[in-house]
Design a protein around this motif. Sequence first.
Motif, PDB file in Angstrom:
ATOM      1  N   ASP A   1      28.669  -4.420  71.527  1.00  7.33           N
ATOM      2  CA  ASP A   1      28.211  -5.847  71.165  1.00  7.33           C
ATOM      3  C   ASP A   1      28.044  -5.740  69.692  1.00  7.33           C
ATOM      4  N   VAL A   2      27.588  -4.548  69.030  1.00  2.12           N
ATOM      5  CA  VAL A   2      27.517  -4.590  67.480  1.00  2.12           C
ATOM      6  C   VAL A   2      28.822  -4.776  66.960  1.00  2.12           C
ATOM      7  N   ALA A   3      29.696  -3.984  67.541  1.00  5.71           N
ATOM      8  CA  ALA A   3      31.060  -4.310  66.948  1.00  5.71           C
ATOM      9  C   ALA A   3      31.805  -5.628  67.103  1.00  5.71           C
ATOM     10  N   GLN A   4      31.311  -6.383  67.788  1.00  9.89           N
ATOM     11  CA  GLN A   4      31.796  -7.610  68.331  1.00  9.89           C
ATOM     12  C   GLN A   4      31.011  -8.601  67.066  1.00  9.89           C
ATOM     13  N   SER A   5      29.909  -8.210  67.181  1.00  6.84           N
ATOM     14  CA  SER A   5      29.030  -8.998  66.102  1.00  6.84           C
ATOM     15  C   SER A   5      29.485  -8.866  64.752  1.00  6.84           C
ATOM     16  N   TYR A   6      29.932  -7.717  64.219  1.00 15.23           N
ATOM     17  CA  TYR A   6      30.901  -7.550  63.026  1.00 15.23           C
ATOM     18  C   TYR A   6      31.966  -8.172  62.993  1.00 15.23           C
ATOM     19  N   ASN A   7      32.597  -8.079  64.087  1.00 17.01           N
ATOM     20  CA  ASN A   7      33.855  -9.019  64.014  1.00 17.01           C
ATOM     21  C   ASN A   7      33.563 -10.605  63.922  1.00 17.01           C
ATOM     22  N   ASN A   8      32.677 -10.875  64.520  1.00 16.66           N
ATOM     23  CA  ASN A   8      32.199 -12.453  64.381  1.00 16.66           C
ATOM     24  C   ASN A   8      31.878 -12.961  63.031  1.00 16.66           C
ATOM     25  N   ILE A   9      30.937 -12.010  62.354  1.00 18.46           N
ATOM     26  CA  ILE A   9      30.660 -12.150  61.097  1.00 18.46           C
ATOM     27  C   ILE A   9      31.670 -12.216  60.317  1.00 18.46           C
ATOM     28  N   GLY A  10      32.763 -11.355  60.270  1.00 19.33           N
ATOM     29  CA  GLY A  10      33.726 -11.196  59.534  1.00 19.33           C
ATOM     30  C   GLY A  10      34.675 -12.437  59.620  1.00 19.33           C
ATOM     31  N   ALA A  11      34.775 -12.956  60.796  1.00 22.71           N
ATOM     32  CA  ALA A  11      35.618 -14.291  61.134  1.00 22.71           C
ATOM     33  C   ALA A  11      34.809 -15.597  60.262  1.00 22.71           C
ATOM     34  N   VAL A  12      33.663 -15.518  60.263  1.00 18.87           N
ATOM     35  CA  VAL A  12      33.077 -16.440  59.421  1.00 18.87           C
ATOM     36  C   VAL A  12      33.181 -16.296  57.875  1.00 18.87           C
ATOM     37  N   HIS A  13      33.325 -15.067  57.320  1.00 18.45           N
ATOM     38  CA  HIS A  13      33.398 -15.093  55.983  1.00 18.45           C
ATOM     39  C   HIS A  13      34.988 -15.156  55.663  1.00 18.45           C
ATOM     40  N   ARG A  14      35.850 -15.062  56.779  1.00 19.67           N
ATOM     41  CA  ARG A  14      37.312 -15.237  56.503  1.00 19.67           C
ATOM     42  C   ARG A  14      37.510 -16.454  56.302  1.00 19.67           C
ATOM     43  N   LYS A  15      36.746 -17.339  57.229  1.00 19.92           N
ATOM     44  CA  LYS A  15      37.040 -19.009  57.180  1.00 19.92           C
ATOM     45  C   LYS A  15      36.263 -19.410  56.265  1.00 19.92           C
ATOM     46  N   LYS A  16      35.444 -18.884  55.382  1.00 22.47           N
ATOM     47  CA  LYS A  16      34.826 -19.494  54.192  1.00 22.47           C
ATOM     48  C   LYS A  16      35.695 -18.846  52.933  1.00 22.47           C
ATOM     49  N   GLY A  17      36.479 -18.282  53.166  1.00 19.52           N
ATOM     50  CA  GLY A  17      37.397 -17.604  51.907  1.00 19.52           C
ATOM     51  C   GLY A  17      36.786 -16.369  51.405  1.00 19.52           C
ATOM     52  N   ASP A  18      35.716 -15.839  51.960  1.00 16.14           N
ATOM     53  CA  ASP A  18      35.320 -14.471  51.018  1.00 16.14           C
ATOM     54  C   ASP A  18      36.018 -13.371  52.177  1.00 16.14           C
ATOM     55  N   ASN A  19      37.160 -13.271  51.505  1.00 18.47           N
ATOM     56  CA  ASN A  19      38.057 -12.047  52.010  1.00 18.47           C
ATOM     57  C   ASN A  19      37.344 -10.783  51.969  1.00 18.47           C
ATOM     58  N   ASP A  20      36.689 -10.343  50.781  1.00 13.16           N
ATOM     59  CA  ASP A  20      36.059  -8.890  50.609  1.00 13.16           C
ATOM     60  C   ASP A  20      35.003  -8.804  51.843  1.00 13.16           C
ATOM     61  N   LYS A  21      34.042  -9.841  51.929  1.00 11.30           N
ATOM     62  CA  LYS A  21      33.149  -9.634  52.993  1.00 11.30           C
ATOM     63  C   LYS A  21      33.781  -9.623  54.394  1.00 11.30           C
ATOM     64  N   ALA A  22      34.687 -10.402  54.655  1.00 12.54           N
ATOM     65  CA  ALA A  22      35.474 -10.369  55.959  1.00 12.54           C
ATOM     66  C   ALA A  22      35.873  -8.982  55.984  1.00 12.54           C
ATOM     67  N   LEU A  23      36.635  -8.361  55.147  1.00 11.46           N
ATOM     68  CA  LEU A  23      37.231  -7.184  55.406  1.00 11.46           C
ATOM     69  C   LEU A  23      36.170  -5.825  55.737  1.00 11.46           C
ATOM     70  N   GLU A  24      34.927  -6.030  54.826  1.00 10.24           N
ATOM     71  CA  GLU A  24      33.904  -5.340  55.234  1.00 10.24           C
ATOM     72  C   GLU A  24      33.434  -5.281  56.596  1.00 10.24           C
ATOM     73  N   HIS A  25      33.379  -6.468  57.201  1.00  9.65           N
ATOM     74  CA  HIS A  25      32.782  -6.491  58.329  1.00  9.65           C
ATOM     75  C   HIS A  25      33.743  -6.145  59.599  1.00  9.65           C
ATOM     76  N   TYR A  26      35.073  -6.629  59.311  1.00 11.78           N
ATOM     77  CA  TYR A  26      36.038  -6.310  60.222  1.00 11.78           C
ATOM     78  C   TYR A  26      36.223  -4.805  60.248  1.00 11.78           C
ATOM     79  N   GLN A  27      35.937  -3.998  58.994  1.00 13.45           N
ATOM     80  CA  GLN A  27      36.057  -2.582  59.096  1.00 13.45           C
ATOM     81  C   GLN A  27      35.305  -2.009  59.818  1.00 13.45           C
ATOM     82  N   LYS A  28      34.129  -2.504  59.642  1.00 12.30           N
ATOM     83  CA  LYS A  28      32.886  -1.801  60.475  1.00 12.30           C
ATOM     84  C   LYS A  28      32.907  -2.234  62.033  1.00 12.30           C
ATOM     85  N   SER A  29      33.565  -3.295  62.366  1.00 10.62           N
ATOM     86  CA  SER A  29      34.197  -3.517  63.690  1.00 10.62           C
ATOM     87  C   SER A  29      34.777  -2.379  64.379  1.00 10.62           C
ATOM     88  N   LEU A  30      35.972  -2.152  63.283  1.00 14.52           N
ATOM     89  CA  LEU A  30      37.034  -1.508  63.756  1.00 14.52           C
ATOM     90  C   LEU A  30      36.585   0.124  64.027  1.00 14.52           C
TER      91      LEU A  30
END
Length: 140
Positions: A1-30
């Motif tokens: 669930d924590v990994a999925q939460s990081y993934n979801n937060i990453g998706a929000v950052h990606r949609k907002k155009g903050d690619n560095d924050k998105a990448l950070e959260h996607y990598q935590k999820s991974l």
Amino acid sequence: DVAQSYNNIGAVHRKKGDNDKALEHYQKSLAIFLKQLGPEHPDVATSYNNIGLVHDNKGEYDKALEHHQKALAIRLKKLGPEHPSVAISYNNMAYVYKAKKDLAKAKEYWEKAYAIRLKKLGPNHPDTKDSKAELDALKE
């Protein structure tokens, strides 16, 4: 669930155009998915896919392809060659090849995505229509 939460937060950052924050959260999820589920789980493929999307957004096309290929390999092995998630990988790779101006490769991957989507989702599904529209645009 924590990994999925990081993934979801990453998706929000990606949609907002903050690619560095998105990448950070996607990598935590991974990292969590790899540790908890192993390297061949479909959720790991989703993380690779999402990281690929960020690299594509950043214009880092070789990194994007690397991650999309990792996602594709897992999806093919675990879900089979006709699964809609495989079509997602093909579709995303086509967009990267289009950005790289390799239209022959883009066409190849959109044709693969379209064939799966047509068979599994039908001609009226938005994803099928998207692949068809991209193929039609390439013909022009």
